[in-house]
Design an enzyme around this catalytic site. Structure first.
Site, PDB file in Angstrom:
ATOM      1  N   LYS A   1       0.913  -1.092  -0.006  1.00 42.94           N
ATOM      2  CA  LYS A   1      -0.035  -0.010  -0.110  1.00 42.94           C
ATOM      3  C   LYS A   1       0.979   1.194  -0.021  1.00 42.94           C
ATOM      4  CE  LYS A   1      -3.162   2.887   2.619  1.00 42.94           C
ATOM      5  NZ  LYS A   1      -3.399   3.467   3.790  1.00 42.94           N
TER       6      LYS A   1
ATOM      7  N   GLY B   1      -7.717   9.630  10.094  1.00 48.77           N
ATOM      8  CA  GLY B   1      -7.828   9.486  11.615  1.00 48.77           C
ATOM      9  C   GLY B   1      -8.925  10.678  12.039  1.00 48.77           C
TER      10      GLY B   1
ATOM     11  N   ALA C   1      -9.311   6.058   4.745  1.00 44.20           N
ATOM     12  CA  ALA C   1      -9.137   7.183   5.687  1.00 44.20           C
ATOM     13  C   ALA C   1     -10.658   7.983   5.776  1.00 44.20           C
ATOM     14  CB  ALA C   1      -7.944   8.005   5.103  1.00 44.20           C
ATOM     15  N   GLY C   2     -10.674   8.258   7.045  1.00 44.46           N
ATOM     16  CA  GLY C   2     -11.745   9.207   7.436  1.00 44.46           C
ATOM     17  C   GLY C   2     -12.872   8.275   7.890  1.00 44.46           C
TER      18      GLY C   2
ATOM     19  N   ASN D   1      -8.649   2.010  10.419  1.00 41.53           N
ATOM     20  CA  ASN D   1      -7.806   1.883  11.506  1.00 41.53           C
ATOM     21  C   ASN D   1      -8.480   2.345  12.743  1.00 41.53           C
ATOM     22  OD1 ASN D   1      -4.150   2.227  12.383  1.00 41.53           O
ATOM     23  ND2 ASN D   1      -5.741   1.234  13.316  1.00 41.53           N
ATOM     24  N   THR D   2      -8.418   3.928  12.554  1.00 39.00           N
ATOM     25  CA  THR D   2      -8.795   4.528  13.787  1.00 39.00           C
ATOM     26  C   THR D   2     -10.095   4.438  14.131  1.00 39.00           C
ATOM     27  OG1 THR D   2      -6.925   6.262  12.899  1.00 39.00           O
ATOM     28  CG2 THR D   2      -8.596   6.984  14.884  1.00 39.00           C
TER      29      THR D   2
END
Length: 259
Positions: free
Chosen positions: A101, A162, A188-189, A210-211
């Site tokens: 990635k 994040g 993301a987001g 992830n977050t």
């Protein structure tokens, strides 16, 4: 369902991809990822030990490459040269693995992708035999250019890394999807299950997060919620939603009313 995600010739049952950062320890990481049902797990090579340091815990002792597809990423890289070097290190540590990635960041405050450097790195990595999944802006033209360079998956952001803001520009994602011939994976987001479901309802091939899981009050429980959201969003997309109307439409027949 025989509705599999295919990336670089490999197939997966789960369309949820997860990261390994921000957990309190590797055990919480393992429990949450197992709860998510994800089969592709991304690892930041510059931040996580996968064998670089024999004196530190190795995340591969908790997430076996025999069970998961380990997807090394270039998080923390700000130039094409840094990202390329990191991918080559990952290939060495993972015994010839070419699936990576790519992310090349513009600055530490926004963590937005530096697209000129991303394009440069993607071109060089593909020519060197890497199978590149690439984090990028939600610009439809640049997404198509990355596909043209040979990237096996294009991964536009939903919103800043994040942030948990969800998809800020769904129309842009739809434009990317309308021209794509490789899997489009929102990256993301995402903040909660509804964000993931919306991405899938738009027609995305998957979502990487992830977050949203790692920083939930109950990470393993949120991982289960995300698993269900991805599945339900995909099913809704395949089912085809009803037409939107600007006026009411009775649910019951209007003919043959009892008088």
């Amino acid at each position: 369902m025989d509705d599999l995600l295919t990336i670089a010739g490999r197939t997966y049952n789960s369309r949820l991809l997860v990261g390994t950062g921000k957990y309190k320890d590797f055990e919480e990481t393992r429990l949450s990822i197992e709860a998510s049902g994800a089969e592709i797990v991304t690892v930041a090579i510059r931040r996580t030990n996968i064998g670089q340091d024999s004196s530190e815990p190795n995340i591969l002792d908790f997430l076996s490459p025999d069970k998961f597809t380990i997807l090394p990423n270039t998080a923390g890289c700000y130039t094409a040269e840094e990202a390329i070097r990191t991918c080559k290190l990952a290939r060495e540590l993972l015994e010839g693995n070419n699936l990576v990635k790519l992310e090349v960041l513009g600055d530490k405050e926004t963590l937005y992708p530096n697209m000129p450097e991303t394009l440069k790195a993607a071109k060089d990595l593909v020519q060197d035999g890497f199978e590149v999944m690439v984090y990028c802006s939600d610009d439809p033209l640049l997404a198509k250019e990355l596909e043209g360079l040979g990237c096996v998956s294009v991964m536009p952001l939903a919103s800043p890394i994040g942030s948990g803001l969800g998809i800020q520009n769904p129309h842009n994602i739809e434009m990317i999807l309308s021209k794509a011939e490789v899997p489009i994976i929102v990256d993301a987001g995402v903040g909660t299950a509804s964000d993931a479901s919306i991405a899938m309802e738009l027609g995305c091939a998957g979502v990487l997060m992830n977050t949203a899981i790692a920083k939930a009050q109950e990470p393993a429980l949120m991982a289960q919620a995300m698993k269900k959201a991805i599945e339900s969003g995909r099913q809704a997309y395949l089912a085809g939603r009803m037409e939107k109307k600007s006026y009411a439409s009775p649910s019951s027949p209007t003919k043959g009313l009892i008088k």
